[in-house]
Scaffold this active site. Structure first.
Site, PDB file in Angstrom:
ATOM      1  CG  ASP A  12      -1.214   1.201   1.427  1.00  0.00           C
ATOM      2  OD1 ASP A  12      -1.376   2.208   0.545  1.00  0.00           O
ATOM      3  OD2 ASP A  12      -2.254   1.137   2.211  1.00  0.00           O
ATOM      4  CE1 TYR A 228      -3.265  -0.827  11.698  1.00  0.00           C
ATOM      5  CE2 TYR A 228      -3.462   1.532  11.646  1.00  0.00           C
ATOM      6  CZ  TYR A 228      -4.129   0.136  11.362  1.00  0.00           C
ATOM      7  OH  TYR A 228      -5.255  -0.245  10.312  1.00  0.00           O
ATOM      8  CE  LYS A 231      -5.149  -6.694  11.071  1.00  0.00           C
ATOM      9  NZ  LYS A 231      -3.403  -6.891  11.427  1.00  0.00           N
TER      10      LYS A 231
HETATM   11  C1  F6R Z   1      -6.191   1.226   5.978  1.00  0.00           C
HETATM   12  C2  F6R Z   1      -6.903   0.366   7.249  1.00  0.00           C
HETATM   13  C3  F6R Z   1      -8.251   1.719   7.656  1.00  0.00           C
HETATM   14  C4  F6R Z   1      -7.163   3.496   8.171  1.00  0.00           C
HETATM   15  C5  F6R Z   1      -8.605   3.953   9.018  1.00  0.00           C
HETATM   16  C6  F6R Z   1      -7.870   4.515  10.038  1.00  0.00           C
HETATM   17  O1  F6R Z   1      -5.969  -0.128   6.214  1.00  0.00           O
HETATM   18  O2  F6R Z   1      -7.810  -0.404   7.460  1.00  0.00           O
HETATM   19  O3  F6R Z   1      -9.309   1.572   8.247  1.00  0.00           O
HETATM   20  O4  F6R Z   1      -7.116   1.976   9.910  1.00  0.00           O
HETATM   21  O5  F6R Z   1      -8.876   4.332   7.951  1.00  0.00           O
HETATM   22  O6  F6R Z   1      -6.904   5.513   9.170  1.00  0.00           O
HETATM   23  P1  F6R Z   1      -5.912   6.750   9.277  1.00  0.00           P
HETATM   24  O7  F6R Z   1      -5.398   6.514  10.706  1.00  0.00           O
HETATM   25  O8  F6R Z   1      -4.638   6.791   8.596  1.00  0.00           O
HETATM   26  O9  F6R Z   1      -6.092   7.723  10.186  1.00  0.00           O
HETATM   27 MG    MG Z   2      -4.211   1.515   4.006  1.00  0.00          MG
HETATM   28 MG    MG Z   3      -4.864  -1.609   2.366  1.00  0.00          MG
END
Ligand code: F6R
Ligand code: MG
Ligand code: MG
Length: 365
Positions: A12, A228, A231
């Site tokens: 990603d 973190y 994923k």
């Molecule tokens: C990314 C994912 C999303 C993010 C969520 C928060 O693969 O699963 O659910 O974890 O959108 O993203 P941030 O922390 O980047 O704002």
């Molecule tokens: Mg992502």
């Molecule tokens: Mg992804």
């Protein structure tokens, strides 16, 4: 005949919008990079995406763990990251944990599934790619495909499959591996692979053909980064037909969406929804987790295809079921088992909350 290596390497490196899709310019950039710099290295390649993950499917003669192939993929991801930065896409370069390449892409962030084999007179392969989940998501389907006669008729009917398959299982926490001989060791194996957050099926081998049948990416992004990041969004390659499971047997487990971890903030369980490449855009609560299956016929290493299997109407009911399960799981909100258990949240908020409350946590009289 020279052996063929099939490498699927993914990362990603930026999403549009948020974490739901890959911008076409990133796919173009990766494609152009492989065309130009992979000229003398690759036999063929196919660039695609699942959700916000950029997927490089490549064939070559360099064997698995080739530093040249890994560097090519790394540089293609770096190039795509530049495009993502210019467009100010979300999470540009997210999965590239290091600034530079150092011999092997494993451990640097991207996910890798590779296998080397002698191409059979006809070599059908299915490549599974998932978003919003972790490598253990393949445990249940791989078990069904290679060990469950209620899923795979060939285990009963095909003399070349009747002897069963060997499963190489990795402990991703202790960094150990064990091979289970199935069917005789399925009960032992299920003790381990029923815990997909820790034990993952890395590869499967045909006991009759003495050949690799399947392999998956087992990189755990957060364990590598120690925080973190996103994923793992794993990939898996399965060889089909002629002593391997039929394509339909390989796809069958996905007709019943199973629960996987990785939905919203990598911190929730949800159903794994089979979908076409085009529909692989996680939206609802950043999900539900998606899986795409692309089929290719290899022809002297050339990738003939793809066939986008889950675009088929036969998976409509699975999608409907996944949506029903998603409704139910969402109704639990921040409660387990929708939310992951505390030990799995280790790399997210829990330590901070614990620290804040440390003084107020007193022994119960
Ligand atoms: C990314 C994912 C999303 C993010 C969520 C928060 O693969 O699963 O659910 O974890 O959108 O993203 P941030 O922390 O980047 O704002
Ligand atoms: Mg992502
Ligand atoms: Mg992804």
């Amino acid at each position: 005949m020279a052996k063929i290596t099939l490498s699927v390497i993914k990362a990603d490196v930026g999403g549009i919008v948020g974490h739901s899709d890959v911008h076409p310019d990133l796919m173009k950039s990766a494609s152009n990079y492989l065309a130009e710099h992979g000229k003398n290295l690759l036999i063929d390649y196919y660039v695609t995406h699942v959700g916000d993950d950029l997927e490089l499917i490549m064939t070559h003669n360099q064997g698995v763990d080739s530093s040249e192939i890994h560097k090519l993929a790394w540089d293609a991801f770096m190039e795509a990251t530049e495009v993502a930065r210019q467009l100010k896409l979300y999470g540009a370069g997210q999965d590239l944990l290091e600034d530079s390449f150092s011999g092997n892409i494993k451990g640097l962030g991207p996910g890798v599934a590779e296998m080397e084999f002698e191409e059979r007179p006809s070599e059908p392969v299915v490549i599974f790619m998932a978003d919003k989940t972790e490598p253990g998501a393949w445990n249940l389907p791989l078990y069904k495909i290679f060990a469950d006669p209620f899923n795979t008729a060939g285990l009963v009917i095909d003399p070349k499959m009747h002897q069963g398959f060997d499963f190489e299982v990795h402990d991703l926490i202790e960094n150990k591996k064990v091979v289970f001989h199935c069917p005789e060791e399925i009960y032992d194996m299920l003790v381990f692979i029923g815990a997909p957050g820790r034990y993952c099926i890395k590869s499967v081998y045909s006991r009759t053909l003495n050949e690799i049948a399947a392999t998956s990416s087992t990189q755990r992004l957060n364990l590598m980064a120690g925080r973190y990041v996103g994923k793992d969004d794993p990939v898996c390659i399965v060889r089909c037909q002629s002593g391997m499971p039929a394509v339909g047997e390989v796809l069958e487990p996905f007709s019943k969406p199973h629960l996987v971890s990785g939905w919203m903030r990598g911190s929730h369980h949800g159903p794994l929804m089979p979908c076409s490449e085009k529909a692989s855009t996680p939206t609802r609560f950043d999900g539900p987790p998606r899986v795409v299956a692309l089929g290719f016929q290899l022809c002297n290493g050339k990738l003939v295809g793809p066939q986008d299997y889950f675009a088929d109407v036969a998976y409509d009911r699975a999608r409907q079921k996944a949506n029903e399960i998603a409704d139910y799981m969402r109704s639990l909100g921040p409660f387990e088992p929708h939310r992951l258990s505390l030990d799995e949240l280790e790399y997210t908020t829990m330590p901070q909350v614990m620290e804040k409350l440390a003084q107020r946590l007193v022994p119960i009289e």
